[in-house]
Design a protein around this motif. Structure first.
Motif, PDB file in Angstrom:
ATOM      1  N   GLY A   1       0.821  -1.197   0.000  1.00  0.00           N
ATOM      2  CA  GLY A   1       0.000   0.000   0.000  1.00  0.00           C
ATOM      3  C   GLY A   1       0.854   1.245   0.000  1.00  0.00           C
ATOM      4  N   VAL A   2       0.180   2.384  -0.079  1.00  0.00           N
ATOM      5  CA  VAL A   2       0.833   3.680  -0.115  1.00  0.00           C
ATOM      6  C   VAL A   2       0.564   4.381   1.206  1.00  0.00           C
ATOM      7  CG1 VAL A   2       0.922   5.895  -1.313  1.00  0.00           C
ATOM      8  CG2 VAL A   2       0.481   3.798  -2.597  1.00  0.00           C
ATOM      9  N   SER A   3       1.635   4.703   1.903  1.00  0.00           N
ATOM     10  CA  SER A   3       1.505   5.404   3.179  1.00  0.00           C
ATOM     11  C   SER A   3       1.574   6.909   2.912  1.00  0.00           C
ATOM     12  CB  SER A   3       2.619   4.980   4.134  1.00  0.00           C
ATOM     13  OG  SER A   3       2.476   5.666   5.361  1.00  0.00           O
ATOM     14  N   ASP A   4       0.426   7.473   2.618  1.00  0.00           N
ATOM     15  CA  ASP A   4       0.299   8.902   2.339  1.00  0.00           C
ATOM     16  C   ASP A   4      -1.100   9.311   2.798  1.00  0.00           C
ATOM     17  OD1 ASP A   4       1.200  11.409   0.650  1.00  0.00           O
ATOM     18  OD2 ASP A   4      -0.851  10.935   0.001  1.00  0.00           O
ATOM     19  N   ALA A   5      -1.176  10.340   3.635  1.00  0.00           N
ATOM     20  CA  ALA A   5      -2.462  10.733   4.223  1.00  0.00           C
ATOM     21  C   ALA A   5      -3.514  11.044   3.164  1.00  0.00           C
ATOM     22  CB  ALA A   5      -2.266  11.928   5.159  1.00  0.00           C
ATOM     23  N   THR A   6      -3.128  11.728   2.105  1.00  0.00           N
ATOM     24  CA  THR A   6      -4.081  12.081   1.045  1.00  0.00           C
ATOM     25  C   THR A   6      -4.585  10.830   0.330  1.00  0.00           C
ATOM     26  OG1 THR A   6      -2.950  14.190   0.735  1.00  0.00           O
ATOM     27  CG2 THR A   6      -4.396  13.471  -1.034  1.00  0.00           C
ATOM     28  N   MET A   7      -3.681   9.909   0.005  1.00  0.00           N
ATOM     29  CA  MET A   7      -4.080   8.674  -0.674  1.00  0.00           C
ATOM     30  C   MET A   7      -4.953   7.811   0.239  1.00  0.00           C
ATOM     31  SD  MET A   7      -3.053   8.553  -3.734  1.00  0.00           S
ATOM     32  CE  MET A   7      -2.836  10.278  -4.076  1.00  0.00           C
ATOM     33  N   GLU A   8      -4.577   7.723   1.506  1.00  0.00           N
ATOM     34  CA  GLU A   8      -5.355   6.924   2.447  1.00  0.00           C
ATOM     35  C   GLU A   8      -6.771   7.469   2.589  1.00  0.00           C
ATOM     36  OE1 GLU A   8      -3.142   6.460   6.095  1.00  0.00           O
ATOM     37  OE2 GLU A   8      -1.415   5.651   5.006  1.00  0.00           O
ATOM     38  N   ARG A   9      -6.895   8.790   2.666  1.00  0.00           N
ATOM     39  CA  ARG A   9      -8.216   9.420   2.792  1.00  0.00           C
ATOM     40  C   ARG A   9      -9.036   9.198   1.522  1.00  0.00           C
ATOM     41  NH1 ARG A   9      -6.526  13.453   5.116  1.00  0.00           N
ATOM     42  NH2 ARG A   9      -5.927  14.689   3.319  1.00  0.00           N
ATOM     43  N   LEU A  10      -8.390   9.353   0.355  1.00  0.00           N
ATOM     44  CA  LEU A  10      -9.085   9.143  -0.915  1.00  0.00           C
ATOM     45  C   LEU A  10      -9.614   7.710  -1.011  1.00  0.00           C
ATOM     46  CD1 LEU A  10      -9.868   9.992  -3.832  1.00  0.00           C
ATOM     47  CD2 LEU A  10      -7.583   9.218  -4.520  1.00  0.00           C
ATOM     48  N   VAL A  11      -8.759   6.740  -0.737  1.00  0.00           N
ATOM     49  CA  VAL A  11      -9.165   5.334  -0.812  1.00  0.00           C
ATOM     50  C   VAL A  11     -10.282   5.059   0.188  1.00  0.00           C
ATOM     51  CG1 VAL A  11      -8.414   2.954  -0.365  1.00  0.00           C
ATOM     52  CG2 VAL A  11      -6.993   4.471  -1.758  1.00  0.00           C
ATOM     53  N   GLN A  12     -10.133   5.544   1.418  1.00  0.00           N
ATOM     54  CA  GLN A  12     -11.153   5.287   2.436  1.00  0.00           C
ATOM     55  C   GLN A  12     -12.490   5.907   2.060  1.00  0.00           C
ATOM     56  OE1 GLN A  12     -10.076   3.082   4.860  1.00  0.00           O
ATOM     57  NE2 GLN A  12     -12.277   2.868   4.817  1.00  0.00           N
ATOM     58  N   ASP A  13     -12.470   7.129   1.534  1.00  0.00           N
ATOM     59  CA  ASP A  13     -13.713   7.787   1.103  1.00  0.00           C
ATOM     60  C   ASP A  13     -14.397   7.001  -0.018  1.00  0.00           C
ATOM     61  OD1 ASP A  13     -13.254   9.784   2.961  1.00  0.00           O
ATOM     62  OD2 ASP A  13     -12.607  11.281   1.467  1.00  0.00           O
ATOM     63  N   LYS A  14     -13.623   6.529  -0.988  1.00  0.00           N
ATOM     64  CA  LYS A  14     -14.196   5.772  -2.115  1.00  0.00           C
ATOM     65  C   LYS A  14     -14.738   4.418  -1.651  1.00  0.00           C
ATOM     66  CE  LYS A  14     -13.518   8.830  -5.252  1.00  0.00           C
ATOM     67  NZ  LYS A  14     -14.634   9.497  -5.937  1.00  0.00           N
ATOM     68  N   VAL A  15     -14.007   3.746  -0.774  1.00  0.00           N
ATOM     69  CA  VAL A  15     -14.467   2.452  -0.261  1.00  0.00           C
ATOM     70  C   VAL A  15     -15.735   2.643   0.575  1.00  0.00           C
ATOM     71  CG1 VAL A  15     -13.918   0.567   1.341  1.00  0.00           C
ATOM     72  CG2 VAL A  15     -12.244   1.277  -0.369  1.00  0.00           C
TER      73      VAL A  15
END
Length: 183
Positions: free
Chosen positions: A52-66
Motif C-alpha cells: 500500500g501507499v503510506s500517504d495521508a491524502t491517498m489513504e483518505r481518498l481510498v477510504q472515502d471511495k471504499v
C-alpha cells in the motif's frame, strides 16, 4: 494508437471482510502505478500481504471511495458493483484547425474491480468462503505483479515529463453500483 489496457479483478466479498479487501486492493493498484516517491506500507487481509501507499491524502481518498461504494452496495437491490481506477496523461487538446485549446486527460490504463456481496451460511460455508476469497486475492496480486512487470504493462506507461508529487499522472477512482456512478 493502441487501446488502453483494462485489467480486471473479480471478487466475491462478505460483510465481514469487504472494506478491508477493497482498501487493500485499491492500495495495491496505486502502489504499483504511482511513480512518484511512495512510502510503502502493507495490509494483511485474510493471510495475504498486500502493498500500500503510506500517504495521508491517498489513504483518505481510498477510504472515502471504499466507504461510498460500501454504502451504495449495502443499499442496492443487486449486491454487485465496480470500482475503477483510471490513469491518464495530460495531452494538448486541439480544435478542428489544429489550434491549441487547452489540455485533456487521455486514459492510458484502467483497473476494474468487480465486487459482489454474498454472505456465507454457517461455519463450514464461512471457512470455504474465506479460502475462496484468499485465493482470489492471491490471484489479484499475481495479476497486478504480472501486468505491471510485463512488456505490455510497462509499454502502457507514458513518458514521465513532470516528476512532482506522488503521481506524475492524473488518476481517478470511481465507484459504480447498479449502473450509477457514485459521487
Amino acid at each position: 494508437m493502441n487501446a488502453q489496457p483494462t485489467i480486471t479483478v473479480d471478487l466475491v466479498l462478505d460483510r465481514q471482510n469487504a472494506r478491508d479487501v477493497l482498501t487493500g486492493v485499491l492500495h495495491a493498484i496505486l502502489f504499483h502505478r504511482l511513480f512518484g516517491t511512495v512510502k510503502p506500507q502493507t495490509f494483511e487481509v485474510l493471510d495475504v500481504t498486500m502493498p500500500g501507499v503510506s500517504d495521508a491524502t491517498m489513504e483518505r481518498l481510498v477510504q472515502d471511495k471504499v466507504d461510498s461504494f460500501w454504502r451504495a452496495l449495502e443499499g442496492a437491490a443487486e449486491k454487485r458493483g465496480q470500482l475503477t481506477v483510471t490513469f491518464s496523461e495530460k495531452k494538448p487538446k486541439k480544435s478542428w484547425f489544429q489550434v491549441y485549446v487547452g489540455e485533456e486527460d487521455v486514459p492510458w490504463e484502467q483497473w476494474v474491480v468487480n465486487a459482489e456481496l454474498r454472505q456465507p451460511r454457517g461455519e463450514r460455508d464461512r471457512l470455504a468462503f474465506d479460502a475462496t476469497l484468499t485465493n482470489a486475492l492471491r490471484k489479484a496480486m499475481m495479476t497486478m505483479l504480472t501486468h505491471t512487470a510485463s512488456e505490455k504493462g510497462r509499454a502502457a506507461v507514458p513518458l514521465i515529463t513532470n516528476a512532482t508529487g506522488i503521481s506524475p499522472f492524473p488518476f481517478r477512482i470511481a465507484g459504480i453500483v447498479n449502473g450509477v456512478e457514485l459521487p
